[in-house]
Design an enzyme around this catalytic site. Structure first.
Site, short mmCIF file in Angstrom:
data_model
loop_
_atom_site.label_atom_id
_atom_site.label_comp_id
_atom_site.label_asym_id
_atom_site.label_seq_id
_atom_site.Cartn_x
_atom_site.Cartn_y
_atom_site.Cartn_z
N VAL A 34 0.78 -1.25 -0.05
CA VAL A 34 0.02 0.14 -0.11
C VAL A 34 0.95 1.35 0.04
CG1 VAL A 34 -1.78 1.52 1.30
CG2 VAL A 34 -1.86 -1.24 1.18
N ARG A 59 15.15 -1.44 9.97
CA ARG A 59 15.73 -2.27 8.82
C ARG A 59 15.71 -1.71 7.47
NH1 ARG A 59 11.17 -5.37 10.30
NH2 ARG A 59 9.74 -5.78 8.63
N CYS A 148 -11.09 -2.78 2.98
CA CYS A 148 -11.13 -2.81 1.58
C CYS A 148 -12.38 -3.66 0.96
CB CYS A 148 -9.75 -3.35 0.92
SG CYS A 148 -9.42 -5.09 1.78
N GLN A 175 -11.12 -12.48 -2.22
CA GLN A 175 -10.38 -11.50 -1.83
C GLN A 175 -8.89 -12.08 -2.18
OE1 GLN A 175 -12.71 -10.50 2.20
NE2 GLN A 175 -10.87 -9.40 1.88
N SER A 178 -3.11 -9.29 -2.18
CA SER A 178 -2.68 -8.00 -1.97
C SER A 178 -3.24 -7.62 -0.51
CB SER A 178 -2.86 -7.17 -2.60
OG SER A 178 -4.50 -7.05 -3.22
N LYS A 233 -15.82 -7.12 10.42
CA LYS A 233 -15.56 -5.65 10.10
C LYS A 233 -16.59 -5.11 9.19
CE LYS A 233 -10.51 -6.13 10.72
NZ LYS A 233 -9.20 -6.41 10.08
N HIS A 262 -9.80 -7.52 -5.46
CA HIS A 262 -11.19 -8.22 -4.80
C HIS A 262 -12.12 -8.27 -5.73
CE1 HIS A 262 -8.45 -8.25 -1.18
NE2 HIS A 262 -9.34 -7.55 -0.56
N GLN A 337 -7.84 -4.04 -4.89
CA GLN A 337 -7.72 -3.83 -3.35
C GLN A 337 -6.55 -2.62 -2.80
OE1 GLN A 337 -4.84 -4.92 -1.20
NE2 GLN A 337 -6.00 -4.18 0.66
#
Length: 359
Positions: A34, A59, A148, A175, A178, A233, A262, A337
């Site tokens: 993203v 890192r 999403c 889905q 990603s 969700k 998706h 997505q």
């Protein structure tokens, strides 16, 4: 809390030099899938940026990302990283958001968060610009980007709901990898390659073999309801975004071996009778929607077409034959997505900040 004033305008300028009134934008989780789309989307839409701060874990500090043809050195995400930041786009998981989003707000930034950390907080707007952009003005420093799968369903359902209230909706999702991040996308590629070569591949990111397989969405199952977190969700976010707790929502979320778009099969029931012709007419005028509905050629929304597109593709619009009352319609949708499901929606919110929240 006083937020710095600025104006975000569209421009084709590719410069990253600090310009008067152009915001300082921080991307938290810049090395993720993203994060990369945040950069690409801002560039594509001509989003003016006075300075970009690329933030990630220790890192990754010292490495670079490219923004409008120039290298930007990645900085370690710390509590001091938000000094001078106007907008902070977060996509690094709910734990990071819970820890650092309040820090960013305290520093004077507006946070647009792509995690689940604040979505159900009653003090945080949960925004899809095509639906409830007016809620942006209610923010207290944090604006939440919806799930999403919820975005993919609600963008086309909202204009229908406005004309003929939706009483009940049943959603089955397909889905893409990603949604679980860049590592899951890589696992799909590598496991597919191994499978085709007759090799054994042990999953490292997903709980089950991903190549040529599909499985229940890889989030925890509520032992009482049997619903996974992703399904919960979608239910809760539908109620919050539509501001209608009475909508009955049933949803089954499944992970499929697709890289980044998706798909969803949706059947909805309205208060009044509704025809497929009415739905097609509404979809033809709906913002953020593209109708792909060719019965003669058997051509409907597919992830291969939705990938890289801003719009939600909508098709297979047809009467639900299981409902003789004529109140129900079934359709199939697809959306990228990483774009409308994440980065694009967040950037659209940021574009509206001066108009709706900063005045």
């Amino acid at each position: 809390m006083k937020v710095r004033g600025f104006f975000v305008v569209c421009s084709t300028s590719q410069t990253e030099d600090k310009v008067s009134n152009d915001p300082v934008v921080a991307i938290v989780g810049v090395t993720g899938a993203v994060g990369a789309e945040f950069i690409a989307t801002m560039d594509k839409r001509g989003f003016r940026v006075g300075k970009l701060k690329a933030l990630a874990s220790a890192r990754s500090a010292g490495k670079t990302v490219s923004f409008r043809g120039k290298p930007v050195v990645i900085e370690e995400l710390t509590e001091r990283a938000f000094e001078g930041v106007d907008i902070a786009l977060f996509s690094a998981g709910s734990g990071i958001s819970k820890k650092f989003a309040p820090v960013a707000v305290k520093s004077g930034a507006v946070v647009v968060d792509n995690s689940s950390a604040f979505r159900m907080d009653p003090n945080v707007p949960l925004v899809i610009p095509e639906i409830n952009a007016n809620r942006i003005r209610d923010h207290k420093g944090i604006i939440a980007n919806p799930n999403c799968a919820a975005i993919t369903a609600l963008v086309p359902l909202w204009p229908i709901h406005q004309k003929n209230r939706i009483k009940r909706v049943i959603i089955s999702t397909y889905q893409a990898a990603s949604g679980a991040g860049a590592a899951a996308m890589e696992e799909l590629v590598e496991s597919t390659r191994a499978n085709l070569n007759g090799q054994v591949y042990t999953p490292k990111v997903m709980p089950h073999p991903y190549a040529f397989n599909l499985f229940n969405h890889n989030t925890a199952i509520d032992p009482e309801t049997g619903y996974n977190d992703e399904e919960t969700k979608v239910i809760k976010e539908t109620h919050k975004i539509f501001e209608d707790e009475k909508i009955a929502v049933g949803v089954t979320c499944v992970r499929v071996p697709v890289l980044r778009a998706h798909c969803e099969a949706i059947t909805f029931e309205c208060e009044k009778p509704i025809t497929e012709e009415q739905v097609r007419a509404i979809m033809a005028q709906a913002p953020g929607v593209k109708v792909v509905d060719d019965r003669v050629k058997n051509y409907f929304p597919m992830p291969i077409d939705a990938s890289g597109q801003d719009d939600v593709l909508v098709g297979r619009i047809r009467k639900d034959l299981s409902d003789p009352s004529g109140h129900s319609i079934s359709m199939f949708v697809a959306a990228d997505q990483l774009l409308k499901g994440a980065a694009l929606n967040a950037v659209q919110i940021a574009e509206l900040l001066p108009e709706r929240a900063m005045a």
